[in-house]
Design a protein around this motif. Structure first.
Motif, PDB file in Angstrom:
ATOM      1  N   ALA A  61     -40.468  -4.442  -3.777  1.00  0.00           N
ATOM      2  CA  ALA A  61     -40.559  -2.846  -3.839  1.00  0.00           C
ATOM      3  C   ALA A  61     -39.696  -2.307  -4.915  1.00  0.00           C
ATOM      4  CB  ALA A  61     -39.711  -2.742  -2.521  1.00  0.00           C
ATOM      5  N   ALA A  62     -38.757  -3.133  -5.543  1.00  0.00           N
ATOM      6  CA  ALA A  62     -37.968  -2.956  -6.838  1.00  0.00           C
ATOM      7  C   ALA A  62     -39.002  -2.639  -7.918  1.00  0.00           C
ATOM      8  CB  ALA A  62     -36.767  -3.704  -6.797  1.00  0.00           C
ATOM      9  N   THR A  63     -39.859  -3.875  -8.100  1.00  0.00           N
ATOM     10  CA  THR A  63     -40.767  -3.977  -9.062  1.00  0.00           C
ATOM     11  C   THR A  63     -41.650  -2.715  -8.841  1.00  0.00           C
ATOM     12  OG1 THR A  63     -40.696  -6.361  -8.993  1.00  0.00           O
ATOM     13  CG2 THR A  63     -42.714  -5.257 -10.063  1.00  0.00           C
ATOM     14  N   LEU A  64     -42.332  -2.190  -7.994  1.00  0.00           N
ATOM     15  CA  LEU A  64     -43.022  -1.227  -7.857  1.00  0.00           C
ATOM     16  C   LEU A  64     -42.377   0.007  -8.028  1.00  0.00           C
ATOM     17  CD1 LEU A  64     -45.117  -2.196  -4.522  1.00  0.00           C
ATOM     18  CD2 LEU A  64     -45.994  -2.296  -6.938  1.00  0.00           C
ATOM     19  N   ARG A  65     -41.240   0.154  -7.504  1.00  0.00           N
ATOM     20  CA  ARG A  65     -40.522   1.468  -7.742  1.00  0.00           C
ATOM     21  C   ARG A  65     -40.310   1.645  -9.376  1.00  0.00           C
ATOM     22  NH1 ARG A  65     -34.685   0.694  -6.753  1.00  0.00           N
ATOM     23  NH2 ARG A  65     -34.806  -0.117  -8.717  1.00  0.00           N
ATOM     24  N   ASP A  66     -40.033   0.660 -10.062  1.00  0.00           N
ATOM     25  CA  ASP A  66     -39.752   0.788 -11.694  1.00  0.00           C
ATOM     26  C   ASP A  66     -40.891   0.654 -12.311  1.00  0.00           C
ATOM     27  OD1 ASP A  66     -37.060   1.116 -10.795  1.00  0.00           O
ATOM     28  OD2 ASP A  66     -36.568  -1.311 -11.148  1.00  0.00           O
ATOM     29  N   ALA A  67     -41.958   0.413 -11.756  1.00  0.00           N
ATOM     30  CA  ALA A  67     -43.458   0.263 -12.691  1.00  0.00           C
ATOM     31  C   ALA A  67     -43.530   1.519 -13.618  1.00  0.00           C
ATOM     32  CB  ALA A  67     -44.461   0.125 -11.885  1.00  0.00           C
ATOM     33  N   ALA A  68     -44.201   1.315 -14.667  1.00  0.00           N
ATOM     34  CA  ALA A  68     -44.524   2.481 -15.512  1.00  0.00           C
ATOM     35  C   ALA A  68     -46.041   2.875 -15.155  1.00  0.00           C
ATOM     36  CB  ALA A  68     -44.361   2.044 -17.077  1.00  0.00           C
ATOM     37  N   PHE A  69     -46.139   3.846 -14.255  1.00  0.00           N
ATOM     38  CA  PHE A  69     -47.407   4.326 -14.025  1.00  0.00           C
ATOM     39  C   PHE A  69     -48.163   5.130 -14.989  1.00  0.00           C
ATOM     40  CE2 PHE A  69     -46.161   3.072  -9.792  1.00  0.00           C
ATOM     41  CZ  PHE A  69     -47.089   2.710  -9.389  1.00  0.00           C
ATOM     42  N   ARG A  70     -49.455   5.081 -15.157  1.00  0.00           N
ATOM     43  CA  ARG A  70     -50.220   5.905 -16.268  1.00  0.00           C
ATOM     44  C   ARG A  70     -51.448   6.522 -15.532  1.00  0.00           C
ATOM     45  NH1 ARG A  70     -54.859   4.000 -18.801  1.00  0.00           N
ATOM     46  NH2 ARG A  70     -55.239   1.790 -18.299  1.00  0.00           N
ATOM     47  N   LYS A  71     -51.601   7.681 -15.891  1.00  0.00           N
ATOM     48  CA  LYS A  71     -52.871   8.470 -15.213  1.00  0.00           C
ATOM     49  C   LYS A  71     -54.278   7.922 -15.648  1.00  0.00           C
ATOM     50  CE  LYS A  71     -52.331  12.785 -14.300  1.00  0.00           C
ATOM     51  NZ  LYS A  71     -51.971  14.137 -14.447  1.00  0.00           N
TER      52      LYS A  71
END
Length: 70
Positions: A5-15
């Motif tokens: 969950a922490a890894t997903l929360r901190d992930a750098a999403f790009r459109k």
């Protein structure tokens, strides 16, 4: 909070480059450790996370128009 969950929360999403700027159907992707994460950019909330090999196979199928081009 779990490590995943922490890894997903901190992930750098790009459109997605196909999303455009008009606010239509927008998808964001991120690499999060050994996961490929996908979320709706209009409504930040649930995240779909799959193992990287399966995520790459899915994206390859989309790019080759094997999915969604009926």
């Amino acid at each position: 909070m779990t490590e995943k969950a922490a890894t997903l929360r901190d992930a750098a999403f790009r459109k997605s480059s196909f999303s455009g700027s008009s606010g239509g159907n927008c998808v964001e992707l991120a690499l999060a450790g050994s996961l490929l994460a996908v979320r709706d950019s209009k409504r930040i909330g649930p995240i779909l996370a799959v193992a990287l090999p399966e995520g790459q196979a899915f994206l390859t199928a989309i790019k080759r128009e094997r999915i969604g081009s009926r």
